[in-house]
Enzyme design. Structure first.
Site, PDB file in Angstrom:
ATOM      1  N   GLU A  35      -5.462  -8.415  -1.138  1.00 14.56           N
ATOM      2  CA  GLU A  35      -6.169  -8.302   0.146  1.00 14.56           C
ATOM      3  C   GLU A  35      -7.630  -7.982  -0.104  1.00 14.56           C
ATOM      4  OE1 GLU A  35      -4.640  -5.564   3.078  1.00 14.56           O
ATOM      5  OE2 GLU A  35      -2.578  -6.031   2.545  1.00 14.56           O
ATOM      6  N   GLU A  68       0.826  -1.216   0.000  1.00  8.90           N
ATOM      7  CA  GLU A  68       0.000   0.000   0.000  1.00  8.90           C
ATOM      8  C   GLU A  68       0.857   1.262   0.000  1.00  8.90           C
ATOM      9  OE1 GLU A  68      -2.923  -0.462   3.156  1.00  8.90           O
ATOM     10  OE2 GLU A  68      -4.150  -1.715   1.870  1.00  8.90           O
TER      11      GLU A  68
END
Ligand code: BG6
Length: 469
Positions: free
Chosen positions: A368, A174
């Site tokens: 995810e 991220e």
């Protein structure tokens, strides 16, 4: 006529975790302290080194000692792959050490061997939400150019060591989170009066260069390995058809997509340069950086997807905003939210997949997705997590639609297939797993593992390659 809706052969079904959220053993076998080890309240809150404060990351779920048992359960689930990260501080305890720590390297050798034994492809994030604390204290984290070299050394060390075992890599988890959680994302702490935006973009720039260097190293070491970027997708809808809202949504999306644009296309887009100019954002780009970034772009796009977001230009509406993980969000009247206020939006996943594929035409990997929820152990010991099954089923259905739309999707790893410590709020009460772990927010519990109802469900999904949901 009927459209065929199926996942490709060899689709990578699995689960995803991060070292700092489950390994525990935070000072064992030479491991140094990382930023996670001083973040007892989670990534959205300031760090604290107060020893009286309970930090659940320190023990995690003791995966460091129990990974064989846990991987056997993932094997039973039929995982084709398993995503984890390498704790930087197990390999270079201080970040700037001359030599890597052999005990740390050995741990991941054993871990990857064990995955391969169960037929799982390791998917490895080089840096997931942590860095050596020493690099923060001595150099100011990613604000410093010197950290690029330490990351490159770490990346090369693990890329070389695990060459032949690991085929799928990601450079930073991220990477866009440096704008939302600067300490976790970039090891950044600010002094009064400092221009935060300048520093965050400087740190992001250093990470872009570091990421390009890791891609370069990976391509040199093994041209058949795949190395990707990883973004937290924050797909944004306009609150109304007011063109101002529509444009605001586009601009908000670009706050995320700028990160994949740079890593996939290899250069700063003009809309970013305009934003830098208009906001007086200045940072150093050294000679050679741009060429390096242009030459060493990623092979695939990894991303996390939990929810969608809303943009509005209406100040009043902004006030009713609910608290999300990484940013404040406006409520979407068409969606239900999780107990943590994350707005559940399966169709948003299909939209996101299509947006990313239309934009880049490169393979996508959902690394995810999942529902953080409070689970209850019934008197008979069972855990009836139908809400989790519903969430995942709805998302997988939309993935199947996106594949039929033409998206090149290579895999899907649900977040936290075994309960682990959450990132935004650092707790164990927020569970994602198919496997329950007996440990609570106060750090009590036997750490015993127990299958939830969703375990058999996901096993069947994998077994039928996503046909039976
Ligand atoms: C992602 C992170 O943002 O979301 C993970 O990459 C994190 O590290 C996951 O755990 C879920 O967030 P949370 O706060 O529920 O753990």
């Amino acid at each position: 006529a009927e459209v065929k809706k199926e996942f490709p052969n060899g689709f990578l079904w699995g689960g995803a975790v991060a070292a700092n959220q489950l390994e525990g053993a935070y000072q064992e076998d030479g491991k140094g302290l990382s930023t996670a080890d001083v973040s007892p309240d989670g990534i959205m809150y300031p760090p604290s080194e107060d020893p009286a404060k309970l930090n659940l990351y320190h023990d995690g779920i003791d995966f460091y000692h129990r990974y064989k048992e846990d991987l056997a359960l993932f094997g039973e689930l039929g995982f084709k792959c398993f995503r984890t990260s390498i704790a930087w501080t197990r390999i270079f305890p201080n970040g700037d050490d001359a030599e890597p720590n052999e005990a740390g390297l050995k741990f991941y050798d054993d871990l990857f061997d064990e995955m391969l034994k169960h037929g799982m492809e390791p998917v490895v994030t080089i840096s997931h939400y942590e860095m050596p604390l020493n690099l923060v204290k001595k150099y100011g984290g990613w604000r410093s150019r010197e950290v690029i070299g330490y990351y490159e050394k770490f990346a090369r060390t693990v890329l070389e060591r695990y060459n032949g075992k690991v085929k799928y890599w990601m450079t930073f988890n991220e990477i866009n989170v440096v704008l939302h959680a600067p300490f976790t994302g970039g090891g950044l702490e600010f002094e009064a009066g400092e221009n935060k935006l300048n520093i965050m973009y400087q740190a992001a720039h250093h990470q872009f260069v570091a990421s390009a260097l890791a891609v370069k190293a990976s391509h040199e070491i093994n041209p058949n390995a795949q190395i990707g970027c990883m973004i937290a997708s924050m797909t944004t809808y306009p609150l109304t058809p007011n063109p101002d809202d529509v444009f605001a949504a586009l601009q908000q999306d670009r706050k995320t997509l700028q990160f994949s644009d740079v890593q996939v296309r290899g250069y700063y887009p003009t809309y970013m340069k305009r934003y830098f100019t208009e906001n007086d954002i200045e940072f150093e780009i050294a000679d050679g950086d741009e060429e390096l970034m242009r030459k060493h772009t990623v092979d695939y796009i990894g991303f996390s997807y939990y929810m969608s977001f809303i943009a509005t230009t209406d100040e009043e509406k902004l006030e009713e905003a609910t608290k999300g993980n990484l940013m404040t969000g406006v409520r979407n009247p068409y969606l239900q939210a999780s107990e943590w206020g994350w707005q559940i939006d399966p169709i948003g996943l299909r939209t996101t997949l299509n947006i990313l594929y239309d934009r880049y035409q490169k393979p996508l990997f959902i690394v995810e997705n999942g529902l953080g929820a409070v689970d209850k152990v019934e008197e008979d010991g069972s855990i009836q997590d139908d809400y989790r099954i519903d969430y995942l089923r709805a998302h997988i259905e939309q993935m199947r639609e996106a594949v039929a739309d033409g998206v090149d999707l290579i895999g899907y790893t649900t977040w936290g297939p075994i309960d682990l410590v959450s990132a935004s709020t650092a707790e164990l009460k927020k569970r994602y797993g198919f496997i329950y772990v007996d440990r609570d927010n106060e750090g009590n519990g036997t750490l015993e593992r127990k299958k939830k109802k969703s375990f058999a469900w996901y096993q069947r999904v994998i077994d039928t390659n996503g046909q039976e949901l």
